[in-house]
Design a protein around this motif. Sequence first.
Motif, PDB file in Angstrom:
ATOM      1  N   MET A 501      41.794  41.120  36.268  1.00 53.36           N
ATOM      2  CA  MET A 501      40.446  41.049  36.830  1.00 53.36           C
ATOM      3  C   MET A 501      40.461  41.622  38.237  1.00 53.36           C
ATOM      4  SD  MET A 501      37.248  40.363  36.640  1.00 53.36           S
ATOM      5  CE  MET A 501      37.055  39.417  35.126  1.00 53.36           C
ATOM      6  N   PHE A 502      39.372  42.311  38.589  1.00 54.89           N
ATOM      7  CA  PHE A 502      39.183  42.855  39.920  1.00 54.89           C
ATOM      8  C   PHE A 502      37.729  42.656  40.306  1.00 54.89           C
ATOM      9  CE2 PHE A 502      37.914  46.902  42.212  1.00 54.89           C
ATOM     10  CZ  PHE A 502      38.241  46.417  43.468  1.00 54.89           C
ATOM     11  N   LEU A 503      37.515  41.998  41.464  1.00 58.27           N
ATOM     12  CA  LEU A 503      36.156  41.714  41.942  1.00 58.27           C
ATOM     13  C   LEU A 503      36.024  42.161  43.395  1.00 58.27           C
ATOM     14  CD1 LEU A 503      35.798  38.101  40.496  1.00 58.27           C
ATOM     15  CD2 LEU A 503      34.550  40.090  39.707  1.00 58.27           C
ATOM     16  N   HIS A 504      36.008  43.462  43.627  1.00 58.95           N
ATOM     17  CA  HIS A 504      35.759  44.045  44.948  1.00 58.95           C
ATOM     18  C   HIS A 504      36.883  43.775  45.956  1.00 58.95           C
ATOM     19  CE1 HIS A 504      31.967  44.832  43.161  1.00 58.95           C
ATOM     20  NE2 HIS A 504      31.463  43.637  43.346  1.00 58.95           N
ATOM     21  N   ASP A 505      37.150  42.495  46.256  1.00 58.70           N
ATOM     22  CA  ASP A 505      38.224  42.182  47.196  1.00 58.70           C
ATOM     23  C   ASP A 505      39.122  41.070  46.661  1.00 58.70           C
ATOM     24  OD1 ASP A 505      36.493  40.074  47.388  1.00 58.70           O
ATOM     25  OD2 ASP A 505      36.034  40.326  49.507  1.00 58.70           O
ATOM     26  N   GLU A 506      39.050  40.823  45.358  1.00 56.41           N
ATOM     27  CA  GLU A 506      39.832  39.766  44.729  1.00 56.41           C
ATOM     28  C   GLU A 506      40.451  40.300  43.448  1.00 56.41           C
ATOM     29  OE1 GLU A 506      39.213  35.082  43.285  1.00 56.41           O
ATOM     30  OE2 GLU A 506      37.485  36.357  43.735  1.00 56.41           O
ATOM     31  N   VAL A 507      41.728  39.966  43.220  1.00 53.99           N
ATOM     32  CA  VAL A 507      42.395  40.363  41.982  1.00 53.99           C
ATOM     33  C   VAL A 507      43.022  39.143  41.331  1.00 53.99           C
ATOM     34  CG1 VAL A 507      42.890  42.711  42.787  1.00 53.99           C
ATOM     35  CG2 VAL A 507      44.608  40.908  43.089  1.00 53.99           C
ATOM     36  N   LEU A 508      43.144  39.218  40.003  1.00 55.60           N
ATOM     37  CA  LEU A 508      43.846  38.213  39.229  1.00 55.60           C
ATOM     38  C   LEU A 508      44.960  38.905  38.455  1.00 55.60           C
ATOM     39  CD1 LEU A 508      41.032  36.744  39.704  1.00 55.60           C
ATOM     40  CD2 LEU A 508      41.508  35.543  37.559  1.00 55.60           C
ATOM     41  N   VAL A 509      46.157  38.341  38.549  1.00 56.51           N
ATOM     42  CA  VAL A 509      47.302  38.835  37.800  1.00 56.51           C
ATOM     43  C   VAL A 509      47.732  37.741  36.832  1.00 56.51           C
ATOM     44  CG1 VAL A 509      49.686  39.660  37.922  1.00 56.51           C
ATOM     45  CG2 VAL A 509      48.057  40.270  39.732  1.00 56.51           C
ATOM     46  N   HIS A 510      47.914  38.103  35.572  1.00 56.73           N
ATOM     47  CA  HIS A 510      48.441  37.189  34.559  1.00 56.73           C
ATOM     48  C   HIS A 510      49.935  37.462  34.457  1.00 56.73           C
ATOM     49  CE1 HIS A 510      48.182  35.511  30.189  1.00 56.73           C
ATOM     50  NE2 HIS A 510      48.194  34.520  31.056  1.00 56.73           N
ATOM     51  N   THR A 511      50.744  36.443  34.706  1.00 58.39           N
ATOM     52  CA  THR A 511      52.180  36.679  34.844  1.00 58.39           C
ATOM     53  C   THR A 511      53.004  35.578  34.197  1.00 58.39           C
ATOM     54  OG1 THR A 511      53.974  36.929  36.463  1.00 58.39           O
ATOM     55  CG2 THR A 511      52.149  35.527  37.098  1.00 58.39           C
ATOM     56  N   PRO A 512      54.154  35.939  33.634  1.00 59.26           N
ATOM     57  CA  PRO A 512      55.062  34.884  33.201  1.00 59.26           C
ATOM     58  C   PRO A 512      55.389  33.951  34.369  1.00 59.26           C
ATOM     59  CG  PRO A 512      55.781  37.003  32.345  1.00 59.26           C
ATOM     60  CD  PRO A 512      54.667  37.285  33.306  1.00 59.26           C
TER      61      PRO A 512
END
Length: 559
Positions: A501-512
């Motif tokens: 996910m990317f929201l302009h100034d925020e990211v989400l990483v799905h990680t082990p």
Amino acid sequence: MVDAVPPAPPRHLVLVRRPDDGVDELGGVDVVEQVGSATLSTTHVAAADLPGWVAAQEPSRPRWTWDCTTRWYPDLLRAGVRVARCWDLRLTHDLLRGSPLAAPAVGATSGAWDALRAAAPDGGALFDGEDLLGLDPVAELRRQQDALRAADHRGLGLLVAAESAGALVAAEMTSAGLPWRADVHAQVLTGLLGPRPPAGRRPVVLERLVEQVRDALGAPGLNPDSPGALLGALHAAGLPVEDTRSWTVERLDHPVAEPLLAYKKLARLLSANGWQWLDTWVQDGRFRTDFLVGGVVTGRWSARGGGALMVPAPLRAAVVADEGWRLVVADAAQLEPRVLAGMSGDRAMAAAGRGRDLYEGMVASGAVATRAEAKGGIIGAMYGGTRGESGRMVERLGRRYPAAFALVEDAARAGERGEVVRTLLGRGSPAPTGTWTEPAGEEHRAEEAAGQARRAWGRFTRNFVVQGTAAEWALCWMALLRDRLWQAGQAAGGGRPHLVMFLHDEVLVHTPETVADDVAVLVRETAAEAGRLLFGDPHDAAPDFPLDVAVVRSWADAG
């Protein structure tokens, strides 16, 4: 001393669709090896063999060059093939056509390339016999490379590379999907709205609020979903409002205000993200949307389908990492003001935010008395707030941070003159349209309307230079992070960390979970590196880019 060897020109493998030519029933692809202006070879690859052929070439790290990433990469991803680099001709064409740095060198543009748009998701087979308006990717690549050489601006080349990398990120995020627990989503809806109602009926909580609104207004048959009927009922109750917007209702001193605001909020949730949304958009534990790189003229992204860029806070509880995995959530603090400090070279403003909250740093410097005043003044400067308290703070902060405030003022004045402004790396603003610069006739009203239009466009260009440069920083951040995550995944074992996910100034990483802490470090390191790419190595005029980073099971736990 040995002279430095100039870097070798990039090796492009240009993919050109070919219709059915008798080689196989689906047609195929000509792959043109292009280095500089020289064509070295052309290889025909059958459509069915393309993913395997691409995978076999990928270790040599070519730059895959195609008309549009949305028309090629999703099928490769479905076949399990990832590429490291690409050159998106559509995105680059649009950048060069609009940039004041490159426009003189671009020459005559092709109507076919001008008209090319991102493919719709599941818009049909990749090899469907369509020749995409007769586009010539090899000729377009040469033209674009010529334009970049003529522009002779490092930033524009960086922007082109980052935009194409963003296209890969967008396709990969769509392919991976955002982890989404349908059961949690349903629980949230039930807790806020009551049980799922039969089709065509309101949930019980909304029905209860409707009755309260009707009683407060003395309108037993009122349908609050009808703006006209609601406005009429408000007038009949002696409330002289001009519209039914929430901010208007908030100012009412009347018993209807509380239930009506509650109804509007919950009805919006039901409409945008209710049970029907859940049935439509969440499949196999994933929410997938179609991210559009550069979907906004400033370079910000947009999304097509499901409202991905507006996930309401209550439903972030449904974004839950898989078992044995975690979410790394990172949010850039005060991104646009920091970008403004960096692109203007305002040392005092950069220093105010170094290692701390920027607005609190302004208070500590004595520029203003409170954090609220600092924030109001900066927002006023970036968005054109010149009246009231915001206007006073703009004037006061402008004396303390003259370079930063002069930059946005200059952009506003240029916009009012009808000029194109640009971001730090070279994205150009659209030119104003219509006759706003030339009032029709001598009538006072026409002249006043034209003046209002000029000032409105100045407010747009004022913000364009900052918002667009912030989007460039985010593009570089994601491009760097994407590569580092792929490398980190080699040690992850049970799967690779990836952006979701990317929201302009925020990211989400799905990680082990085993590498989640390492991923959090990479997120911070790549944010700092993106700052260096745009603003140079750390010095007294370069801003820093602090992040709020959380390793969580659910997005809601990130705060």
